[in-house]
Write a protein that holds these residues in place. Structure first.
Motif, PDB file in Angstrom:
ATOM      1  N   LEU A  72       9.003   3.716  -7.221  1.00  0.00           N
ATOM      2  CA  LEU A  72       7.899   3.691  -8.283  1.00  0.00           C
ATOM      3  C   LEU A  72       6.799   2.618  -7.855  1.00  0.00           C
ATOM      4  O   LEU A  72       5.621   3.027  -8.012  1.00  0.00           O
ATOM      5  CB  LEU A  72       8.641   3.439  -9.565  1.00  0.00           C
ATOM      6  N   GLU A  73       7.366   1.523  -7.461  1.00  0.00           N
ATOM      7  CA  GLU A  73       6.413   0.363  -7.319  1.00  0.00           C
ATOM      8  C   GLU A  73       5.684   0.815  -6.000  1.00  0.00           C
ATOM      9  O   GLU A  73       4.138   0.290  -5.882  1.00  0.00           O
ATOM     10  CB  GLU A  73       6.965  -0.991  -6.933  1.00  0.00           C
ATOM     11  N   PHE A  74       6.185   1.301  -5.125  1.00  0.00           N
ATOM     12  CA  PHE A  74       5.616   1.786  -3.879  1.00  0.00           C
ATOM     13  C   PHE A  74       4.312   2.867  -4.128  1.00  0.00           C
ATOM     14  O   PHE A  74       3.196   2.517  -3.597  1.00  0.00           O
ATOM     15  CB  PHE A  74       6.512   2.220  -2.736  1.00  0.00           C
ATOM     16  N   ASN A  75       4.409   3.594  -5.018  1.00  0.00           N
ATOM     17  CA  ASN A  75       3.677   4.555  -5.346  1.00  0.00           C
ATOM     18  C   ASN A  75       2.555   3.872  -6.107  1.00  0.00           C
ATOM     19  O   ASN A  75       1.345   4.233  -6.065  1.00  0.00           O
ATOM     20  CB  ASN A  75       4.135   5.777  -6.171  1.00  0.00           C
ATOM     21  N   ASN A  76       2.790   2.885  -6.666  1.00  0.00           N
ATOM     22  CA  ASN A  76       1.869   2.130  -7.792  1.00  0.00           C
ATOM     23  C   ASN A  76       0.794   1.338  -6.738  1.00  0.00           C
ATOM     24  O   ASN A  76      -0.244   1.034  -6.844  1.00  0.00           O
ATOM     25  CB  ASN A  76       2.733   1.258  -8.715  1.00  0.00           C
ATOM     26  N   VAL A  77       1.514   0.824  -5.511  1.00  0.00           N
ATOM     27  CA  VAL A  77       0.865  -0.167  -4.719  1.00  0.00           C
ATOM     28  C   VAL A  77      -0.219   0.720  -4.188  1.00  0.00           C
ATOM     29  O   VAL A  77      -1.534   0.382  -3.955  1.00  0.00           O
ATOM     30  CB  VAL A  77       1.771  -0.509  -3.463  1.00  0.00           C
ATOM     31  N   PHE A  78      -0.048   1.962  -3.767  1.00  0.00           N
ATOM     32  CA  PHE A  78      -0.779   2.932  -3.237  1.00  0.00           C
ATOM     33  C   PHE A  78      -2.216   3.208  -4.139  1.00  0.00           C
ATOM     34  O   PHE A  78      -3.345   3.200  -3.820  1.00  0.00           O
ATOM     35  CB  PHE A  78      -0.233   4.163  -2.779  1.00  0.00           C
ATOM     36  N   LYS A  79      -1.645   3.362  -5.502  1.00  0.00           N
ATOM     37  CA  LYS A  79      -2.605   3.886  -6.338  1.00  0.00           C
ATOM     38  C   LYS A  79      -3.569   2.568  -6.633  1.00  0.00           C
ATOM     39  O   LYS A  79      -5.007   2.419  -6.625  1.00  0.00           O
ATOM     40  CB  LYS A  79      -2.138   4.122  -7.956  1.00  0.00           C
ATOM     41  N   LYS A 117      -8.856  -0.623  -5.373  1.00  0.00           N
ATOM     42  CA  LYS A 117      -9.451  -1.633  -5.167  1.00  0.00           C
ATOM     43  C   LYS A 117      -8.969  -2.858  -5.766  1.00  0.00           C
ATOM     44  O   LYS A 117      -9.572  -4.046  -5.843  1.00  0.00           O
ATOM     45  CB  LYS A 117     -11.045  -1.519  -4.916  1.00  0.00           C
ATOM     46  N   GLN A 118      -7.691  -2.553  -6.546  1.00  0.00           N
ATOM     47  CA  GLN A 118      -7.172  -3.734  -7.178  1.00  0.00           C
ATOM     48  C   GLN A 118      -6.053  -4.587  -6.201  1.00  0.00           C
ATOM     49  O   GLN A 118      -4.880  -4.378  -6.273  1.00  0.00           O
ATOM     50  CB  GLN A 118      -6.345  -3.472  -8.426  1.00  0.00           C
ATOM     51  N   TYR A 119      -6.865  -5.419  -5.313  1.00  0.00           N
ATOM     52  CA  TYR A 119      -5.883  -5.793  -4.096  1.00  0.00           C
ATOM     53  C   TYR A 119      -4.641  -6.634  -4.535  1.00  0.00           C
ATOM     54  O   TYR A 119      -3.849  -6.658  -4.065  1.00  0.00           O
ATOM     55  CB  TYR A 119      -6.615  -6.443  -3.186  1.00  0.00           C
ATOM     56  N   ASN A 120      -5.347  -7.760  -5.344  1.00  0.00           N
ATOM     57  CA  ASN A 120      -4.123  -8.905  -5.650  1.00  0.00           C
ATOM     58  C   ASN A 120      -3.031  -8.175  -6.454  1.00  0.00           C
ATOM     59  O   ASN A 120      -1.785  -8.672  -6.274  1.00  0.00           O
ATOM     60  CB  ASN A 120      -4.697  -9.899  -6.475  1.00  0.00           C
ATOM     61  N   ASP A 121      -3.273  -7.224  -7.539  1.00  0.00           N
ATOM     62  CA  ASP A 121      -2.076  -6.647  -8.090  1.00  0.00           C
ATOM     63  C   ASP A 121      -1.228  -5.727  -7.414  1.00  0.00           C
ATOM     64  O   ASP A 121       0.026  -5.889  -7.440  1.00  0.00           O
ATOM     65  CB  ASP A 121      -2.854  -5.534  -9.199  1.00  0.00           C
ATOM     66  N   ALA A 122      -2.032  -5.107  -6.251  1.00  0.00           N
ATOM     67  CA  ALA A 122      -1.167  -4.407  -5.155  1.00  0.00           C
ATOM     68  C   ALA A 122      -0.298  -5.334  -4.265  1.00  0.00           C
ATOM     69  O   ALA A 122       0.890  -5.089  -3.846  1.00  0.00           O
ATOM     70  CB  ALA A 122      -1.909  -3.673  -4.224  1.00  0.00           C
ATOM     71  N   ILE A 151      -7.641  -3.126   5.197  1.00  0.00           N
ATOM     72  CA  ILE A 151      -6.846  -2.458   4.405  1.00  0.00           C
ATOM     73  C   ILE A 151      -7.697  -1.025   3.990  1.00  0.00           C
ATOM     74  O   ILE A 151      -7.087  -0.182   3.584  1.00  0.00           O
ATOM     75  CB  ILE A 151      -6.669  -3.213   2.994  1.00  0.00           C
ATOM     76  N   ILE A 152      -9.068  -1.284   3.514  1.00  0.00           N
ATOM     77  CA  ILE A 152      -9.784   0.005   3.319  1.00  0.00           C
ATOM     78  C   ILE A 152      -9.732   1.209   4.277  1.00  0.00           C
ATOM     79  O   ILE A 152      -9.606   2.015   4.024  1.00  0.00           O
ATOM     80  CB  ILE A 152     -11.154  -0.638   2.776  1.00  0.00           C
ATOM     81  N   THR A 153      -9.972   0.464   5.440  1.00  0.00           N
ATOM     82  CA  THR A 153      -9.888   1.383   6.663  1.00  0.00           C
ATOM     83  C   THR A 153      -8.514   2.432   6.778  1.00  0.00           C
ATOM     84  O   THR A 153      -8.570   3.344   6.858  1.00  0.00           O
ATOM     85  CB  THR A 153      -9.952   0.871   7.895  1.00  0.00           C
ATOM     86  N   LEU A 154      -7.335   1.739   6.336  1.00  0.00           N
ATOM     87  CA  LEU A 154      -6.289   2.270   6.380  1.00  0.00           C
ATOM     88  C   LEU A 154      -5.978   3.154   5.244  1.00  0.00           C
ATOM     89  O   LEU A 154      -5.631   4.268   5.421  1.00  0.00           O
ATOM     90  CB  LEU A 154      -4.961   1.213   6.331  1.00  0.00           C
ATOM     91  N   ILE A 155      -6.184   2.538   4.044  1.00  0.00           N
ATOM     92  CA  ILE A 155      -6.105   3.557   2.853  1.00  0.00           C
ATOM     93  C   ILE A 155      -6.798   4.773   2.772  1.00  0.00           C
ATOM     94  O   ILE A 155      -6.316   5.798   2.321  1.00  0.00           O
ATOM     95  CB  ILE A 155      -6.080   2.512   1.467  1.00  0.00           C
ATOM     96  N   ASN A 156      -8.131   4.534   3.108  1.00  0.00           N
ATOM     97  CA  ASN A 156      -8.941   5.623   3.253  1.00  0.00           C
ATOM     98  C   ASN A 156      -8.427   6.964   4.105  1.00  0.00           C
ATOM     99  O   ASN A 156      -8.742   7.809   4.027  1.00  0.00           O
ATOM    100  CB  ASN A 156     -10.382   5.360   3.481  1.00  0.00           C
ATOM    101  N   SER A 157      -7.708   6.618   4.951  1.00  0.00           N
ATOM    102  CA  SER A 157      -7.173   7.594   6.136  1.00  0.00           C
ATOM    103  C   SER A 157      -5.878   8.166   5.722  1.00  0.00           C
ATOM    104  O   SER A 157      -5.048   9.326   6.236  1.00  0.00           O
ATOM    105  CB  SER A 157      -6.868   7.058   7.316  1.00  0.00           C
ATOM    106  N   ASN A 210      -1.471  10.134   0.729  1.00  0.00           N
ATOM    107  CA  ASN A 210      -0.777   9.753   0.000  1.00  0.00           C
ATOM    108  C   ASN A 210       0.270   8.503   0.430  1.00  0.00           C
ATOM    109  O   ASN A 210      -0.047   8.325   1.526  1.00  0.00           O
ATOM    110  CB  ASN A 210       0.268  11.013  -0.660  1.00  0.00           C
ATOM    111  N   ALA A 211       0.999   8.039  -0.419  1.00  0.00           N
ATOM    112  CA  ALA A 211       1.813   6.991  -0.168  1.00  0.00           C
ATOM    113  C   ALA A 211       2.891   7.135   1.059  1.00  0.00           C
ATOM    114  O   ALA A 211       3.047   5.997   1.676  1.00  0.00           O
ATOM    115  CB  ALA A 211       2.655   6.300  -1.478  1.00  0.00           C
TER     116      ALA A 211
END
Length: 273
Positions: free
Chosen positions: A57-64, A69-74, A196-202, A205-206
């Motif tokens: 659950l938390e891993f999916n929340n990290v991806f979201k 772009k809520q980096y500190n929350d992630a 991080i943006i470069t990775l997540i944009n590619s 899904n989580a």
């Protein structure tokens, strides 16, 4: 739903459409039922399953959060997952394919590596009173409550809760016990999240497979003509420039390369940052 039903449903973990919150609540309710009739063994098994679901659950929340772009929350949720893994491993040993836990643990570590957070605050405290999380008794050296830290009682893990303490000091550290304590400028978030943006944009899904390769590359010294020999080296080592990269072929910096796998074509895409 019984324990066998829960174990069968665990096989669905890792699906992007899976309702993790609903499943978690079902497991918690079942755990309460079995514990209420004194079934400690099933209570412990359901505690293990509860931790596995919470990790997903938390891993999916990290991806979201990273997508938003809520980096500190992630970052804070990555720390939460790391803590949950630490507790889980004492009671459950998983292999490289079981419930995708190996993939999640590796992804969490790699995400923590590429985050730009490098400096944290760390509190030094004097513990004056602690309680047991199971029985709520105040702990004393000569009269322990009998519950052991890390063991499962009534479907819950035993830990110590600090209820009174004195703050002795605060230090700046690079490898804190508590990774939540990131330092920010008074004017806001000063960090660069381009890697991080470069990775997540590619990643679609989580659970999409990816690998991180870290390499050392060098910027030519001509780019640092304004740096004096006695200044701190631009590589960030904290050592004088003359004693660090000035001796090398250039100023060293970390280069991140991501290998993102295409599950349909089995091809791999190399992304550098």
């Amino acid at each position: 739903m019984n324990l066998n039903d829960v174990k069968q449903k665990l096989l669905e973990l890792g699906s992007v459409t899976f309702d993790y919150e609903k499943f978690l609540n079902e497991v918690i309710n079942l755990k309460k039922q079995v514990v209420s009739v004194g079934n400690e063994d099933e209570g412990k098994q359901l505690w293990v399953i509860e931790q596995i679901i919470e990790i997903h659950l938390e891993f999916n929340n990290v991806f979201k959060l990273l997508k938003r772009k809520q980096y500190n929350d992630a970052w804070c949720k990555l720390e939460r997952i790391e803590i949950t893994f630490h507790s889980l491993k004492r009671h459950f040993s998983f292999n490289k394919t079981e419930y995708k836990l190996y993939f999640i643990e590796k992804s969490v570590r790699n995400l923590q590596v590429i985050f730009p957070y490098k400096l944290f605050s760390s509190m030094e405290i004097l513990e004056k009173e602690k309680k047991c999380s199971i029985c709520d008794e105040i702990l004393k050296f000569r009269s322990p409550c009998g519950h052991k830290i890390g063991e499962i009682y009534g479907g819950e893990i035993c830990c110590r809760v600090i209820t009174k303490f004195d703050l002795l000091g605060i230090a700046l550290v690079e490898n804190p016990v508590n990774k939540y304590s990131v330092l920010f400028d008074k004017d806001g978030d000063q960090y660069n999240y381009d890697v991080i943006i470069t990775l997540i944009n590619s990643l679609p899904n989580a659970y999409h497979p990816w690998e991180l390769i870290i390499q050392n590359k060098y910027h030519p010294h001509i780019n640092f003509n304004n740096i004096k020999n006695e200044d701190a080296c631009p590589c960030g080592s904290g050592i004088d420039y003359i004693e660090c990269c000035k001796k090398e072929k250039g100023v060293k910096h970390l280069h991140y390369r991501f290998i993102v796998k295409d599950q349909k074509s089995r091809k791999q895409t190399n992304i550098s940052k």
